[in-house]
Enzyme design. Sequence first.
Site, mmCIF file in Angstrom:
data_model
loop_
_atom_site.group_PDB
_atom_site.id
_atom_site.type_symbol
_atom_site.label_atom_id
_atom_site.label_comp_id
_atom_site.label_asym_id
_atom_site.label_seq_id
_atom_site.Cartn_x
_atom_site.Cartn_y
_atom_site.Cartn_z
ATOM 1 N N GLY A 145 4.138 -10.001 1.203
ATOM 2 C CA GLY A 145 5.064 -10.127 2.310
ATOM 3 C C GLY A 145 4.679 -9.213 3.447
ATOM 4 O O GLY A 145 3.520 -8.805 3.571
ATOM 5 N N SER A 146 5.660 -8.871 4.250
ATOM 6 C CA SER A 146 5.384 -8.096 5.456
ATOM 7 C C SER A 146 5.067 -6.647 5.132
ATOM 8 O O SER A 146 5.503 -6.106 4.116
ATOM 9 C CB SER A 146 6.590 -8.155 6.401
ATOM 10 O OG SER A 146 7.669 -7.393 5.881
ATOM 11 N N THR A 147 4.330 -6.017 6.037
ATOM 12 C CA THR A 147 3.967 -4.617 5.851
ATOM 13 C C THR A 147 5.209 -3.728 5.836
ATOM 14 O O THR A 147 5.305 -2.792 5.034
ATOM 15 C CB THR A 147 3.009 -4.176 6.973
ATOM 16 O OG1 THR A 147 1.789 -4.924 6.849
ATOM 17 C CG2 THR A 147 2.695 -2.692 6.882
ATOM 18 N N GLY A 159 6.878 -4.015 2.511
ATOM 19 C CA GLY A 159 5.986 -3.402 1.530
ATOM 20 C C GLY A 159 6.060 -1.888 1.545
ATOM 21 O O GLY A 159 6.032 -1.235 0.492
ATOM 22 N N GLU A 206 0.094 -7.195 -1.261
ATOM 23 C CA GLU A 206 -0.630 -8.006 -0.278
ATOM 24 C C GLU A 206 0.286 -8.121 0.933
ATOM 25 O O GLU A 206 1.319 -8.800 0.893
ATOM 26 C CB GLU A 206 -0.975 -9.391 -0.823
ATOM 27 C CG GLU A 206 -1.818 -10.194 0.149
ATOM 28 C CD GLU A 206 -1.666 -11.690 0.002
ATOM 29 O OE1 GLU A 206 -1.715 -12.383 1.049
ATOM 30 O OE2 GLU A 206 -1.493 -12.160 -1.127
ATOM 31 N N CYS A 246 -1.406 -14.967 6.161
ATOM 32 C CA CYS A 246 -1.913 -13.656 6.563
ATOM 33 C C CYS A 246 -3.429 -13.609 6.659
ATOM 34 O O CYS A 246 -3.988 -12.679 7.245
ATOM 35 C CB CYS A 246 -1.418 -12.589 5.593
ATOM 36 S SG CYS A 246 -1.769 -12.968 3.874
#
Length: 491
Positions: free
Chosen positions: A236-238, A241, A258, A295
Amino acid sequence: MNAPQRLYIGGEWVEPAGGHYEVVNPADESVVALAPEATRAQVEEATRAAADAFGSWSRTSPETRAAVLDRAADIIQREYEPWAALARAETGAPTGIARGMQVGVGVTRFRRYAKGALEPVERGLPPQVTEAGPMGGASVLGALEVRQPVGVITCITSYNNPWANPAGKVAPALAMGNTVVVKPAPQDPLSVFKMAQALDEAGVPAGVVNVVSGASVEVGEAAVDSPYVDMVSFTGSTGVGQRIAEVCGRSMKRQLMELGGKGAAVVMDDVGEAGLDAAVSGIGTTFSFYSGQICTAPTRVIVHRSVYGALVEKLTGYLAFMKVGDPAVRGTVVGPVISAAHRDRVESYVELGRKEGARIAYGGERPVVGEGRGFYVAPTLLVDCTNDMRVVREEIFGPVVVVVPFDGGEDEAVALANDSDFGLLSYVWSGDPARAFRIARRLRTGGVGVNTIGRNMEAPFGGFKRSGVGRDVGSYALHAYSEVQSIVWAG
Protein backbone atom coordinates in the site's frame (compact mmCIF):
# COMPACT_ATOMS: atom_id res chain seq x y z
CA MET A 1 -26.73 -8.39 -5.99
CA ASN A 2 -24.96 -11.28 -4.30
CA ALA A 3 -25.79 -12.36 -0.74
CA PRO A 4 -23.99 -10.47 2.05
CA GLN A 5 -20.47 -11.81 2.57
CA ARG A 6 -19.44 -13.30 5.91
CA LEU A 7 -16.03 -13.30 7.60
CA TYR A 8 -13.81 -16.39 7.58
CA ILE A 9 -12.43 -17.09 11.06
CA GLY A 10 -11.13 -20.34 12.47
CA GLY A 11 -12.46 -22.39 9.56
CA GLU A 12 -16.01 -21.01 9.91
CA TRP A 13 -18.02 -18.46 7.97
CA VAL A 14 -18.99 -15.94 10.62
CA GLU A 15 -21.52 -13.11 10.67
CA PRO A 16 -19.77 -9.75 11.07
CA ALA A 17 -20.49 -8.09 14.40
CA GLY A 18 -20.00 -4.68 12.77
CA GLY A 19 -22.63 -5.24 10.08
CA HIS A 20 -22.00 -4.78 6.38
CA TYR A 21 -21.00 -2.05 3.96
CA GLU A 22 -21.46 -1.64 0.21
CA VAL A 23 -18.82 -2.60 -2.34
CA VAL A 24 -19.33 -0.25 -5.27
CA ASN A 25 -18.61 -1.05 -8.92
CA PRO A 26 -16.26 1.74 -10.10
CA ALA A 27 -17.59 1.45 -13.65
CA ASP A 28 -21.23 2.35 -13.00
CA GLU A 29 -21.50 3.00 -9.23
CA SER A 30 -23.85 0.06 -8.72
CA VAL A 31 -23.58 -2.07 -5.57
CA VAL A 32 -21.73 -5.31 -6.26
CA ALA A 33 -22.41 -6.90 -2.84
CA LEU A 34 -22.30 -6.23 0.87
CA ALA A 35 -18.91 -6.79 2.52
CA PRO A 36 -18.54 -7.69 6.20
CA GLU A 37 -17.37 -5.18 8.81
CA ALA A 38 -15.36 -6.96 11.49
CA THR A 39 -14.96 -5.64 14.98
CA ARG A 40 -11.69 -5.48 16.90
CA ALA A 41 -12.86 -8.47 18.96
CA GLN A 42 -13.42 -10.53 15.79
CA VAL A 43 -9.98 -9.61 14.44
CA GLU A 44 -8.51 -10.70 17.77
CA GLU A 45 -10.46 -13.95 17.46
CA ALA A 46 -8.95 -14.48 13.99
CA THR A 47 -5.38 -13.84 15.16
CA ARG A 48 -5.89 -16.19 18.11
CA ALA A 49 -7.27 -18.89 15.78
CA ALA A 50 -4.18 -18.50 13.59
CA ALA A 51 -1.91 -18.78 16.63
CA ASP A 52 -3.72 -21.92 17.80
CA ALA A 53 -3.40 -23.52 14.36
CA PHE A 54 0.26 -22.65 13.88
CA GLY A 55 1.74 -25.52 15.89
CA SER A 56 0.12 -28.30 13.91
CA TRP A 57 0.30 -26.61 10.48
CA SER A 58 3.98 -25.75 10.86
CA ARG A 59 4.71 -29.44 11.54
CA THR A 60 2.81 -30.78 8.54
CA SER A 61 4.91 -32.27 5.78
CA PRO A 62 5.88 -30.08 2.82
CA GLU A 63 3.98 -32.53 0.61
CA THR A 64 0.77 -31.93 2.59
CA ARG A 65 1.10 -28.17 2.28
CA ALA A 66 1.89 -28.46 -1.43
CA ALA A 67 -1.20 -30.61 -2.00
CA VAL A 68 -3.48 -28.05 -0.33
CA LEU A 69 -2.08 -25.22 -2.44
CA ASP A 70 -2.38 -27.27 -5.64
CA ARG A 71 -6.00 -28.17 -4.87
CA ALA A 72 -6.77 -24.51 -4.19
CA ALA A 73 -5.31 -23.62 -7.60
CA ASP A 74 -7.55 -26.27 -9.21
CA ILE A 75 -10.63 -24.78 -7.54
CA ILE A 76 -9.75 -21.22 -8.57
CA GLN A 77 -9.24 -22.47 -12.12
CA ARG A 78 -12.63 -24.23 -12.00
CA GLU A 79 -14.35 -20.98 -10.92
CA TYR A 80 -12.25 -18.84 -13.27
CA GLU A 81 -15.02 -17.13 -15.21
CA PRO A 82 -17.41 -16.13 -12.40
CA TRP A 83 -14.56 -15.06 -10.14
CA ALA A 84 -13.00 -12.99 -12.93
CA ALA A 85 -16.37 -11.31 -13.47
CA LEU A 86 -16.49 -10.51 -9.76
CA ALA A 87 -12.96 -9.09 -9.84
CA ARG A 88 -13.89 -6.92 -12.81
CA ALA A 89 -17.00 -5.67 -11.02
CA GLU A 90 -15.30 -4.71 -7.78
CA THR A 91 -12.07 -3.28 -9.25
CA GLY A 92 -13.18 -1.77 -12.55
CA ALA A 93 -10.43 -3.64 -14.40
CA PRO A 94 -11.13 -4.45 -18.07
CA THR A 95 -12.10 -8.06 -18.72
CA GLY A 96 -8.70 -9.13 -20.05
CA ILE A 97 -6.91 -7.74 -16.99
CA ALA A 98 -9.42 -9.29 -14.58
CA ARG A 99 -9.04 -12.68 -16.23
CA GLY A 100 -5.34 -12.82 -17.03
CA MET A 101 -3.59 -10.53 -14.58
CA GLN A 102 -5.87 -10.96 -11.58
CA VAL A 103 -7.45 -14.43 -11.32
CA GLY A 104 -4.95 -15.95 -13.76
CA VAL A 105 -1.95 -14.74 -11.79
CA GLY A 106 -3.65 -15.93 -8.61
CA VAL A 107 -3.75 -19.48 -10.02
CA THR A 108 -0.13 -19.21 -11.16
CA ARG A 109 1.08 -18.11 -7.74
CA PHE A 110 -0.68 -20.93 -5.92
CA ARG A 111 0.90 -23.39 -8.37
CA ARG A 112 4.33 -21.80 -7.90
CA TYR A 113 4.25 -22.06 -4.13
CA ALA A 114 2.86 -25.57 -4.16
CA LYS A 115 6.24 -26.35 -5.72
CA GLY A 116 7.88 -23.90 -3.34
CA ALA A 117 6.69 -25.89 -0.35
CA LEU A 118 8.99 -28.67 -1.55
CA GLU A 119 12.11 -26.51 -1.83
CA PRO A 120 14.89 -27.43 0.64
CA VAL A 121 14.83 -25.53 3.93
CA GLU A 122 18.13 -26.90 5.26
CA ARG A 123 21.68 -26.11 4.18
CA GLY A 124 24.79 -27.69 5.63
CA LEU A 125 27.68 -25.36 6.45
CA PRO A 126 31.39 -26.33 6.38
CA PRO A 127 32.54 -27.89 9.67
CA GLN A 128 34.79 -25.81 11.86
CA VAL A 129 37.81 -27.24 13.71
CA THR A 130 38.21 -25.65 17.16
CA GLU A 131 41.39 -25.85 19.21
CA ALA A 132 41.25 -26.61 22.94
CA GLY A 133 40.85 -23.48 25.06
CA PRO A 134 38.87 -21.79 27.84
CA MET A 135 35.57 -22.85 26.21
CA GLY A 136 36.44 -26.55 26.23
CA GLY A 137 38.43 -29.23 24.51
CA ALA A 138 39.30 -29.42 20.85
CA SER A 139 36.36 -30.30 18.65
CA VAL A 140 34.92 -30.32 15.18
CA LEU A 141 31.71 -28.31 15.08
CA GLY A 142 29.11 -29.01 12.43
CA ALA A 143 26.45 -26.45 11.54
CA LEU A 144 23.10 -26.47 9.78
CA GLU A 145 21.14 -23.48 8.48
CA VAL A 146 17.40 -24.14 8.78
CA ARG A 147 14.57 -21.98 7.55
CA GLN A 148 11.70 -21.98 10.04
CA PRO A 149 8.23 -20.43 9.64
CA VAL A 150 7.81 -17.04 11.31
CA GLY A 151 4.43 -17.78 12.90
CA VAL A 152 1.22 -15.80 12.43
CA ILE A 153 1.37 -13.43 9.44
CA THR A 154 -1.02 -10.52 8.98
CA CYS A 155 -1.37 -9.89 5.25
CA ILE A 156 -2.78 -6.47 4.38
CA THR A 157 -3.44 -6.30 0.67
CA SER A 158 -3.86 -3.56 -1.93
CA TYR A 159 -6.98 -2.66 -3.88
CA ASN A 160 -5.41 -2.63 -7.32
CA ASN A 161 -5.17 -6.41 -7.62
CA PRO A 162 -7.27 -8.48 -5.19
CA TRP A 163 -5.99 -11.77 -6.59
CA ALA A 164 -2.30 -11.50 -7.50
CA ASN A 165 -1.35 -9.47 -4.44
CA PRO A 166 -3.03 -11.65 -1.77
CA ALA A 167 -1.95 -14.84 -3.54
CA GLY A 168 1.63 -13.56 -3.54
CA LYS A 169 1.46 -13.28 0.24
CA VAL A 170 -0.79 -16.14 1.33
CA ALA A 171 0.62 -18.91 -0.88
CA PRO A 172 4.32 -18.57 0.10
CA ALA A 173 3.42 -17.94 3.74
CA LEU A 174 1.40 -21.18 3.86
CA ALA A 175 4.05 -23.06 1.89
CA MET A 176 6.59 -22.21 4.62
CA GLY A 177 4.26 -23.43 7.38
CA ASN A 178 2.94 -20.10 8.62
CA THR A 179 -0.69 -19.29 9.38
CA VAL A 180 -2.31 -16.10 8.10
CA VAL A 181 -4.86 -13.41 8.86
CA VAL A 182 -5.73 -11.55 5.68
CA LYS A 183 -7.10 -8.03 5.83
CA PRO A 184 -8.10 -7.08 2.26
CA ALA A 185 -8.49 -3.54 0.98
CA PRO A 186 -11.95 -2.23 1.89
CA GLN A 187 -12.76 -1.20 -1.69
CA ASP A 188 -12.68 -4.73 -3.16
CA PRO A 189 -12.50 -7.49 -0.53
CA LEU A 190 -14.90 -9.94 -2.19
CA SER A 191 -12.28 -11.69 -4.35
CA VAL A 192 -10.14 -12.40 -1.27
CA PHE A 193 -13.07 -14.21 0.33
CA LYS A 194 -13.31 -16.34 -2.83
CA MET A 195 -9.65 -17.21 -2.32
CA ALA A 196 -10.47 -18.27 1.24
CA GLN A 197 -13.37 -20.32 -0.12
CA ALA A 198 -10.99 -22.14 -2.46
CA LEU A 199 -8.55 -22.87 0.37
CA ASP A 200 -11.37 -24.04 2.62
CA GLU A 201 -12.61 -26.46 -0.04
CA ALA A 202 -9.00 -27.54 -0.67
CA GLY A 203 -8.81 -28.76 2.92
CA VAL A 204 -6.77 -26.13 4.71
CA PRO A 205 -7.15 -26.86 8.45
CA ALA A 206 -9.28 -24.57 10.60
CA GLY A 207 -7.48 -21.42 11.70
CA VAL A 208 -4.64 -21.66 9.16
CA VAL A 209 -6.32 -19.04 6.96
CA ASN A 210 -8.55 -16.26 8.27
CA VAL A 211 -10.03 -13.29 6.38
CA VAL A 212 -11.35 -10.20 8.16
CA SER A 213 -12.47 -7.08 6.34
CA GLY A 214 -13.87 -3.68 7.13
CA ALA A 215 -14.00 -0.07 6.03
CA SER A 216 -12.97 1.05 9.50
CA VAL A 217 -9.31 1.80 10.21
CA GLU A 218 -9.76 -0.16 13.45
CA VAL A 219 -9.82 -3.47 11.56
CA GLY A 220 -6.37 -2.98 10.09
CA GLU A 221 -5.00 -1.62 13.36
CA ALA A 222 -6.24 -4.67 15.25
CA ALA A 223 -4.67 -7.00 12.69
CA VAL A 224 -1.31 -5.25 13.13
CA ASP A 225 -1.07 -4.69 16.88
CA SER A 226 -2.44 -8.05 18.02
CA PRO A 227 -0.01 -9.83 20.37
CA TYR A 228 -0.66 -13.07 18.47
CA VAL A 229 0.83 -11.65 15.25
CA ASP A 230 4.52 -12.28 14.51
CA MET A 231 4.87 -10.54 11.15
CA VAL A 232 3.03 -8.01 8.97
CA SER A 233 3.15 -8.17 5.19
CA PHE A 234 1.74 -4.96 3.73
CA THR A 235 1.21 -3.57 0.25
CA GLY A 236 0.00 0.00 0.00
CA SER A 237 0.96 3.61 0.42
CA THR A 238 4.21 4.74 1.99
CA GLY A 239 2.35 6.80 4.60
CA VAL A 240 0.32 3.85 5.87
CA GLY A 241 3.39 1.61 5.71
CA GLN A 242 5.33 3.99 7.94
CA ARG A 243 2.56 3.91 10.56
CA ILE A 244 2.45 0.11 10.45
CA ALA A 245 6.24 -0.04 10.83
CA GLU A 246 6.04 2.13 13.94
CA VAL A 247 3.56 -0.27 15.53
CA CYS A 248 5.60 -3.31 14.52
CA GLY A 249 8.71 -1.76 16.01
CA ARG A 250 7.21 -1.69 19.48
CA SER A 251 7.12 -5.48 19.69
CA MET A 252 9.78 -6.25 17.04
CA LYS A 253 7.32 -7.83 14.62
CA ARG A 254 8.90 -8.83 11.34
CA GLN A 255 7.88 -6.75 8.31
CA LEU A 256 7.60 -7.08 4.55
CA MET A 257 6.59 -3.78 2.98
CA GLU A 258 5.83 -3.04 -0.67
CA LEU A 259 5.09 0.67 -0.69
CA GLY A 260 4.82 3.53 -3.18
CA GLY A 261 6.62 4.01 -6.45
CA LYS A 262 7.41 6.72 -8.97
CA GLY A 263 9.27 4.69 -11.55
CA ALA A 264 11.73 6.57 -13.74
CA ALA A 265 11.83 5.71 -17.43
CA VAL A 266 15.23 6.92 -18.64
CA VAL A 267 15.30 7.35 -22.42
CA MET A 268 18.78 8.07 -23.77
CA ASP A 269 19.78 9.93 -26.92
CA ASP A 270 20.99 6.77 -28.69
CA VAL A 271 17.71 4.90 -28.28
CA GLY A 272 17.00 4.69 -32.03
CA GLU A 273 13.62 4.53 -33.77
CA ALA A 274 12.78 0.96 -32.76
CA GLY A 275 13.91 1.58 -29.20
CA LEU A 276 11.84 4.74 -29.00
CA ASP A 277 8.77 2.83 -30.14
CA ALA A 278 9.47 0.19 -27.48
CA ALA A 279 9.85 2.89 -24.84
CA VAL A 280 6.57 4.52 -25.85
CA SER A 281 4.80 1.17 -25.72
CA GLY A 282 6.28 0.42 -22.30
CA ILE A 283 5.50 3.84 -20.86
CA GLY A 284 2.03 3.65 -22.40
CA THR A 285 1.12 0.68 -20.24
CA THR A 286 0.86 3.15 -17.35
CA PHE A 287 -2.36 4.44 -18.85
CA SER A 288 -3.93 1.07 -19.53
CA PHE A 289 -2.68 -1.24 -16.79
CA TYR A 290 -5.10 -0.87 -13.82
CA SER A 291 -5.69 2.70 -15.06
CA GLY A 292 -2.30 3.68 -13.70
CA GLN A 293 -3.05 2.29 -10.25
CA ILE A 294 0.16 0.33 -10.07
CA CYS A 295 3.32 1.18 -8.17
CA THR A 296 5.64 -0.37 -10.76
CA ALA A 297 4.51 1.86 -13.64
CA PRO A 298 7.06 4.03 -15.49
CA THR A 299 5.20 7.24 -14.65
CA ARG A 300 8.20 9.61 -14.62
CA VAL A 301 9.88 9.86 -18.04
CA ILE A 302 13.39 11.33 -18.10
CA VAL A 303 14.23 11.78 -21.77
CA HIS A 304 17.16 13.32 -23.62
CA ARG A 305 16.25 16.57 -25.35
CA SER A 306 17.34 15.19 -28.74
CA VAL A 307 14.51 12.65 -28.73
CA TYR A 308 12.11 14.55 -26.46
CA GLY A 309 9.89 15.92 -29.25
CA ALA A 310 9.63 12.56 -30.99
CA LEU A 311 8.77 10.76 -27.74
CA VAL A 312 6.04 13.25 -26.83
CA GLU A 313 4.59 13.02 -30.34
CA LYS A 314 4.58 9.24 -30.30
CA LEU A 315 3.09 9.04 -26.79
CA THR A 316 0.36 11.46 -27.78
CA GLY A 317 -0.44 9.33 -30.81
CA TYR A 318 -0.42 6.20 -28.66
CA LEU A 319 -2.96 7.75 -26.32
CA ALA A 320 -5.32 8.62 -29.14
CA PHE A 321 -6.04 4.92 -29.67
CA MET A 322 -6.74 4.12 -26.01
CA LYS A 323 -10.46 3.58 -25.56
CA VAL A 324 -11.72 4.73 -22.16
CA GLY A 325 -14.91 2.98 -21.19
CA ASP A 326 -16.90 0.32 -19.42
CA PRO A 327 -14.49 -2.50 -18.54
CA ALA A 328 -17.13 -5.08 -19.44
CA VAL A 329 -17.30 -3.82 -23.04
CA ARG A 330 -15.03 -5.43 -25.60
CA GLY A 331 -12.28 -3.10 -26.78
CA THR A 332 -12.03 -1.05 -23.60
CA VAL A 333 -8.40 -0.34 -22.76
CA VAL A 334 -8.71 2.08 -19.84
CA GLY A 335 -11.34 1.48 -17.19
CA PRO A 336 -12.21 3.58 -14.15
CA VAL A 337 -10.13 4.19 -11.05
CA ILE A 338 -11.26 2.59 -7.82
CA SER A 339 -13.41 5.34 -6.27
CA ALA A 340 -14.78 8.86 -6.60
CA ALA A 341 -12.33 10.05 -3.93
CA HIS A 342 -9.38 8.65 -5.87
CA ARG A 343 -10.65 10.10 -9.15
CA ASP A 344 -10.79 13.52 -7.49
CA ARG A 345 -7.28 13.04 -6.12
CA VAL A 346 -5.84 12.17 -9.54
CA GLU A 347 -7.63 15.08 -11.19
CA SER A 348 -6.33 17.45 -8.50
CA TYR A 349 -2.78 16.41 -9.41
CA VAL A 350 -3.42 17.14 -13.08
CA GLU A 351 -4.62 20.61 -12.14
CA LEU A 352 -1.64 21.03 -9.82
CA GLY A 353 0.69 20.14 -12.69
CA ARG A 354 -0.93 22.80 -14.85
CA LYS A 355 -0.42 25.39 -12.10
CA GLU A 356 3.20 24.29 -11.64
CA GLY A 357 3.91 25.03 -15.29
CA ALA A 358 3.53 21.65 -16.93
CA ARG A 359 1.80 21.51 -20.30
CA ILE A 360 -1.03 19.03 -20.85
CA ALA A 361 -0.14 17.35 -24.14
CA TYR A 362 -3.09 14.97 -23.92
CA GLY A 363 -6.04 14.41 -21.60
CA GLY A 364 -6.85 16.55 -18.61
CA GLU A 365 -10.63 16.44 -19.02
CA ARG A 366 -12.99 14.04 -17.26
CA PRO A 367 -14.35 11.52 -19.80
CA VAL A 368 -18.06 10.78 -19.93
CA VAL A 369 -18.85 7.08 -20.27
CA GLY A 370 -22.35 5.76 -20.90
CA GLU A 371 -24.85 7.61 -18.71
CA GLY A 372 -22.12 9.58 -17.00
CA ARG A 373 -21.67 7.32 -14.01
CA GLY A 374 -18.42 5.69 -12.89
CA PHE A 375 -15.06 6.97 -11.73
CA TYR A 376 -13.26 7.64 -14.99
CA VAL A 377 -10.08 9.65 -15.44
CA ALA A 378 -8.71 10.61 -18.83
CA PRO A 379 -5.23 9.23 -19.55
CA THR A 380 -3.11 12.35 -19.25
CA LEU A 381 0.34 13.31 -20.48
CA LEU A 382 2.10 16.19 -18.70
CA VAL A 383 5.16 17.53 -20.54
CA ASP A 384 7.75 20.30 -20.08
CA CYS A 385 8.09 19.21 -16.45
CA THR A 386 10.95 19.83 -14.05
CA ASN A 387 12.14 17.63 -11.22
CA ASP A 388 11.03 20.04 -8.49
CA MET A 389 7.33 19.81 -9.44
CA ARG A 390 5.09 17.90 -7.04
CA VAL A 391 3.56 15.98 -9.96
CA VAL A 392 7.06 14.67 -10.67
CA ARG A 393 8.00 13.95 -7.06
CA GLU A 394 4.78 12.48 -5.62
CA GLU A 395 2.99 9.24 -6.48
CA ILE A 396 -0.25 10.03 -8.32
CA PHE A 397 -1.37 6.40 -8.74
CA GLY A 398 -3.49 7.05 -11.79
CA PRO A 399 -3.22 7.20 -15.60
CA VAL A 400 -0.88 10.20 -15.59
CA VAL A 401 2.65 10.32 -17.02
CA VAL A 402 5.04 13.24 -16.52
CA VAL A 403 7.93 13.97 -18.90
CA VAL A 404 11.16 15.68 -17.83
CA PRO A 405 13.72 16.57 -20.56
CA PHE A 406 17.47 16.67 -19.94
CA ASP A 407 20.39 17.88 -22.03
CA GLY A 408 23.47 16.16 -20.60
CA GLY A 409 24.78 12.62 -20.50
CA GLU A 410 24.51 9.62 -18.24
CA ASP A 411 25.43 11.51 -15.07
CA GLU A 412 22.55 13.94 -15.44
CA ALA A 413 20.08 11.20 -16.34
CA VAL A 414 21.08 9.14 -13.31
CA ALA A 415 20.99 12.17 -10.99
CA LEU A 416 17.47 13.06 -12.11
CA ALA A 417 16.26 9.47 -11.82
CA ASN A 418 17.72 9.08 -8.32
CA ASP A 419 16.37 12.43 -7.11
CA SER A 420 13.28 10.81 -5.65
CA ASP A 421 11.98 9.53 -2.32
CA PHE A 422 10.95 6.35 -4.11
CA GLY A 423 12.99 3.45 -5.44
CA LEU A 424 10.84 0.52 -6.51
CA LEU A 425 11.25 -0.06 -10.25
CA SER A 426 12.93 2.06 -12.91
CA TYR A 427 13.61 1.53 -16.59
CA VAL A 428 16.33 2.38 -19.12
CA TRP A 429 16.04 2.55 -22.90
CA SER A 430 19.24 2.84 -24.89
CA GLY A 431 20.51 1.50 -28.19
CA ASP A 432 23.73 0.45 -26.44
CA PRO A 433 23.05 -2.51 -24.10
CA ALA A 434 26.34 -2.03 -22.24
CA ARG A 435 25.48 1.60 -21.61
CA ALA A 436 21.97 0.68 -20.48
CA PHE A 437 23.33 -1.86 -17.99
CA ARG A 438 25.88 0.67 -16.75
CA ILE A 439 23.10 3.16 -16.06
CA ALA A 440 20.91 0.46 -14.50
CA ARG A 441 23.59 -0.40 -11.96
CA ARG A 442 23.68 3.25 -10.83
CA LEU A 443 19.93 3.58 -10.26
CA ARG A 444 18.78 3.45 -6.62
CA THR A 445 15.81 1.17 -7.20
CA GLY A 446 14.99 -2.40 -6.24
CA GLY A 447 14.60 -3.39 -9.87
CA VAL A 448 15.51 -2.02 -13.30
CA GLY A 449 14.07 -2.95 -16.66
CA VAL A 450 16.60 -2.63 -19.50
CA ASN A 451 14.80 -1.95 -22.79
CA THR A 452 11.70 -3.68 -21.38
CA ILE A 453 8.93 -3.32 -18.82
CA GLY A 454 8.79 -7.09 -18.48
CA ARG A 455 9.48 -8.79 -15.17
CA ASN A 456 11.16 -12.09 -14.41
CA MET A 457 8.86 -13.62 -11.82
CA GLU A 458 11.71 -15.44 -10.08
CA ALA A 459 13.72 -12.24 -9.58
CA PRO A 460 13.60 -10.50 -6.19
CA PHE A 461 11.00 -7.76 -5.94
CA GLY A 462 11.02 -4.83 -3.52
CA GLY A 463 12.15 -1.28 -3.09
CA PHE A 464 14.93 1.03 -1.99
CA LYS A 465 14.27 4.11 0.13
CA ARG A 466 10.58 4.76 0.89
CA SER A 467 9.40 2.13 -1.55
CA GLY A 468 9.60 -0.69 0.95
CA VAL A 469 11.42 -3.14 3.16
CA GLY A 470 12.36 -6.69 2.17
CA ARG A 471 12.08 -8.75 -1.00
CA ASP A 472 9.63 -11.33 -2.29
CA VAL A 473 8.57 -13.16 -5.50
CA GLY A 474 9.99 -16.54 -6.49
CA SER A 475 12.02 -18.25 -3.78
CA TYR A 476 12.64 -14.84 -2.21
CA ALA A 477 9.04 -14.89 -0.97
CA LEU A 478 9.70 -18.19 0.81
CA HIS A 479 12.71 -16.57 2.46
CA ALA A 480 10.66 -13.49 3.39
CA TYR A 481 8.14 -15.63 5.29
CA SER A 482 10.76 -17.56 7.22
CA GLU A 483 13.32 -17.11 9.99
CA VAL A 484 16.84 -18.52 9.73
CA GLN A 485 17.87 -20.81 12.55
CA SER A 486 21.35 -22.27 13.07
CA ILE A 487 21.91 -25.66 14.69
CA VAL A 488 25.48 -26.42 15.79
CA TRP A 489 26.78 -29.75 17.10
CA ALA A 490 30.07 -31.31 18.11
CA GLY A 491 31.31 -34.05 15.87
